[in-house]
Design a protein around this motif. Sequence first.
Motif, mmCIF file in Angstrom:
data_model
loop_
_atom_site.group_PDB
_atom_site.id
_atom_site.type_symbol
_atom_site.label_atom_id
_atom_site.label_comp_id
_atom_site.label_asym_id
_atom_site.label_seq_id
_atom_site.Cartn_x
_atom_site.Cartn_y
_atom_site.Cartn_z
ATOM 1 N N GLY A 418 -40.196 36.136 -12.211
ATOM 2 C CA GLY A 418 -40.108 37.041 -11.071
ATOM 3 C C GLY A 418 -41.397 37.088 -10.269
ATOM 4 N N ALA A 419 -42.533 37.088 -10.961
ATOM 5 C CA ALA A 419 -43.818 37.122 -10.257
ATOM 6 C C ALA A 419 -44.013 35.877 -9.387
ATOM 7 N N ILE A 425 -41.990 34.096 -1.877
ATOM 8 C CA ILE A 425 -41.441 34.858 -0.749
ATOM 9 C C ILE A 425 -42.552 35.358 0.155
ATOM 10 N N LEU A 426 -43.688 35.709 -0.429
ATOM 11 C CA LEU A 426 -44.797 36.266 0.351
ATOM 12 C C LEU A 426 -45.761 35.193 0.840
ATOM 13 N N THR A 482 -46.707 46.114 -3.804
ATOM 14 C CA THR A 482 -46.271 45.056 -2.886
ATOM 15 C C THR A 482 -47.461 44.456 -2.147
ATOM 16 N N ALA A 483 -48.370 45.308 -1.721
ATOM 17 C CA ALA A 483 -49.572 44.804 -1.045
ATOM 18 C C ALA A 483 -50.380 43.907 -1.986
ATOM 19 N N CYS A 484 -50.467 44.303 -3.246
ATOM 20 C CA CYS A 484 -51.191 43.474 -4.218
ATOM 21 C C CYS A 484 -50.460 42.161 -4.469
ATOM 22 N N ALA A 485 -49.139 42.203 -4.398
ATOM 23 C CA ALA A 485 -48.383 40.962 -4.535
ATOM 24 C C ALA A 485 -48.709 40.010 -3.393
ATOM 25 N N ALA A 489 -50.040 36.241 -3.621
ATOM 26 C CA ALA A 489 -49.448 35.128 -2.875
ATOM 27 C C ALA A 489 -50.515 34.354 -2.108
ATOM 28 N N LEU A 490 -51.454 35.082 -1.518
ATOM 29 C CA LEU A 490 -52.537 34.396 -0.791
ATOM 30 C C LEU A 490 -53.378 33.553 -1.753
ATOM 31 N N ARG A 491 -53.721 34.122 -2.902
ATOM 32 C CA ARG A 491 -54.481 33.359 -3.901
ATOM 33 C C ARG A 491 -53.698 32.142 -4.351
#
Length: 1126
Positions: A418-419, A425-426, A482-485, A489-491
């Motif tokens: 899931g992660a 998605i992000l 969600t913001a941390c997700a 995603a950026l990393r």
Amino acid sequence: MAEGGEREELLSPSPVSPAKRLCSWPSPQAHHSRGSPGAASGGVGGVGGSCLAPGARPHLQPESLLDCAAKTVAEKWAYERVEERFERIPEPVQRRIVYWSFPRNEREICMYSSFQYRGGPGAAAAGGAAGALPAEEGPPPPPGAAAPTSSAPGAAVAGASPGLGTAAGAAGSGGEALPFRRGIRLLDSGSVENVLQVGFHLSGTVTEPATTSEPAVTYKVAISFDRCKITSVTCGCGNKDIFYCAHVVALSLYRIRKPEQVKLRLPISETLFQMNRDQLQKFIQYLITAHHTEVLPTAQKLADEILSSNSEINQVNGAPDPTAGASIDDENCWHLDEEQVKEQVKLFLSQGGYYGSGKQLNSMFAKVREMLRMRDSNGARMLTLITEQFMADPRLTLWRQQGTSMTDKCRQLWDELGALWVCIILNPHCKLEEKSCWLQQLQRWSDLDVCPLEDGNYGHELPNITNALPQNASHSPEHVPTACARVDALRSHGYPKEALRLTVAIINTLRLQQQRQLEIYKHQKKELLQRGTTTITNLEGWVGHPLDPIGCLFLTLTEACRLNDDGYLEVSDMNESRPPVYQHVPMATGCPNSHESYLSLALEVALMGMGQQRVMPEGLYAQDKVCRNEEQLLSRLQELQLDDELVQTLQKQCILLLEGGPFSGLGEVIHRESVPMHTFAKYLFSALLPHDPDLSYKLALRAMRLPVLESSTSTGDTSHPHHMVSVVPSRYPRWFTLGHLESQQCELASTMLTAAKGDTLRLRTILEAIQKHIHSSSLIFKLAQDAFKIATPTDSSTDSTLLNVALELGLQVMRMTLSTLNWRRREMVRWLVTCATEVGVRALVSILQSWYTLFTPTEATSIVAATAVSHTTILRLSLDYPQREELASCARTLALQCAMKDPQSCALSALTLCEKDHIAFEAAYQIAIDAATGGMTHSQLFTIARYMELRGYPLRAFKLASLAMSHLNLAYNQDTHPAINDVLWACALSHSLGKNELAALIPLVVKSVHCATVLSDILRRCTVTAPGLAGIPGRRSSGKLMSTDKAPLRQLLDATINAYINTTHSRLTHISPRHYGEFIEFLSKARETFLLPQDGHLQFAQFIDNLKQIYKGKKKLMLLVRERFG
């Protein structure tokens, strides 16, 4: 240029270096970019080091305009688009495009040739964006220093690039068997030959060297590529795996490291275009002749179709060319064997967590993250294949049918799945159409009945994860997980700078939120403190959340501060990686609070997250995940070396947590079902203790509480209906990890006790906290034992303050377990006596005097008092006479009190303890006599009677034995009863005392014992010697043997004969042939008794005749009786 024809060209280096855009000396980065052709001397486009004088610096020139343009076109455009765009492409341009179209980054080859290798945390931030390769072993050169050179063209690349494999191989011998490492060995050993590049097709042979059991084998290898990606591979070894074999690796690295030794041809169609008719016919005929057995049928079929004007082949302009690169419509992605991915995942899932399958699946997840970091589209493609196999796992249906939950290992794999989807998605560069497609696919999977549900309460509706976050926001207004997700995603997609910027924005938002919460609490503080309870405010916990928001922020910040993050590789699950070393890196200019460092921010956000007050989620797995996630974060925090700046951050955040009220898990008032802070507080205590002891103790003492065990839910706590339901039928809600949490509470208390050794005031405060908040007797006992060990070291003096704490805790354990069943109770009692002995004689006297609040009567007499007056204790304490007398007096008083309370269990111990005091001994004896008519058993009375005889009181022993006999009932078939020895002893005692005592006991024996063999044994013993041989003063023995025809033995004889008659009839009722022999022996013993009186032979004969008459149906048995007895 190579010799042998104008159309042949070697991939020789151009006179310029493509790695440099300006005329300059090499920078330190140049030292690490050797994976790109031409990045070091001797590479593609580089200058051979052999042309330099020893010690001279190489003169680097900018790339030619042709190479700059060819590199960009080769990476971005399909070759078909180039052909459509330009009517005539000059041959030099074609050659440079073809030349630069092969992959240039060894990291990508490594990524597709091994599971276990992955970029380190530093590589996660930089690998994808910069295409950086793993660093060589050893530090980079200082700024301004030249990159190393070599003595021959190509030697620098060939010698430096293996550093990728060398660095990986150095991680452990486990990496030696991986395809990438084996490919490097094959390359270094000269096993790659006949390398030819025709357009976008590379071919060659790779020879596996001979071994002791196998001869050398040569494999043909072919690789197709397009836009710097390998699009297909073929190897004669028949490799069946997800990733490339060692032979493909060897050929690929040969092309990257030794481009000047590879022959280059334009696509075959270009070569054919330049031939006339005769040349084409000759070419085709030679080709067919060379391979007539393979291609002749195909050649004839194609010839027939071409000669037919109506054939399909003549309706299409041109002809296919496998060496001409991809078409415009072809998807540009690396070759990935989808079927093998499916098979491997299916195999690992079928193993159910055994044989390391869980580790293998985690390695596949790590490979997906690596692909995402390299911005490789195969990351999402591979994850889709994995998810499809997860959804097809037959265990999901089985678990659903059985109504059971999936295993923890399996659920952890689903969490990671899931992660990864959240990361995809992000993806900041994911188009809306693509994102919509992914979401539709996820929804389809979610709608399946077998799709597992989330375990835990994380809010009913998460914000739409497709919403875009403002890129220039200093404060993040979005749902925190969600913001941390998005940060994750950026990393994951190789945007470290953007990830850092968003992380700082989120932390600034959390700071503002923390300040607002403090202000709210100040207005409500008085009311909340009066009520003593609060409703939960943070309904969603960040620690243990499926998206792991705090861990994501912490990793993002610490990765920016690592010293040893030079793109190293590690071998996962095989060897321990190097411990990380961090340095303070100032925040980017333009950020709020830019004077701070990313490292201090990492510590701050970790403390904020773990200190958040949050309700314990429902479900075993969700609760276990909270504990595991907290331990993972703490293990990362412990890697930080606390300097002054970090200590200041730690102190500031701890003060805010203590003052945070209901918003902090360490606030003054918390919700009853708030997640405990014990593990977190233990870290804070240890970290703060050297710098701020008062704050560390205040914080740790505050964290000792465990409200779920301390209070009932108030009427005001109705914010969680499902928790209310769980409280009504039982005292506690369903906390599956309660045992673990209590053990962590104990660990925190033990840590404080150890640190406070010698400090009476702090120890007293800690003791009060333990007594108030710890509710498990076994854990308090463990604390007592720990304190005792610390207080009594073998190599130094005893610490009396801590020893007294150990005693206090031990006394509390005694009180807690006095009326409950505890299998360790006896151990606890013995330990307490040992502890009291170490404290001193006053402690022993105290526990003896207050025994009724601490021990049962049995424990008090048999263990406590007996140990207190033992010779060992007297020597250990070096007691003088008054002290010994005081202890003995207390022990006697205790013994008599216990004997009065529980005479059955304590009478004997009381007699033993009172031996040296006549008055106390008489009192104990009287207690035993009084209790004998009550509830004492025959075994207890016999034991006391034997003790009295041993102490020289035979008449008292006889009295007790007589009382014991009146409690006994020995049936005819109980010839192995444990009381038989006591009966024989009692009869022997009465016989030794005299005829009168024997006459008094025999009626009791006749009444209580009905076993013929026992009675006959007693009778025999009484006739062997004369009575009255005990030598009691005032009594004289007659010296005559007793007759069985006279009293009192006549009564015993008659009883014995009757017992034999009754036993005989009882045994004959259910006798089987296999017991006939045993029965005959029994009758022989009976005859011995029958013959004792004068008319005994007549009685026995009459007895046998009666048997023959009554049991005449048992012919065989009666025949045996007749043979033996007539």
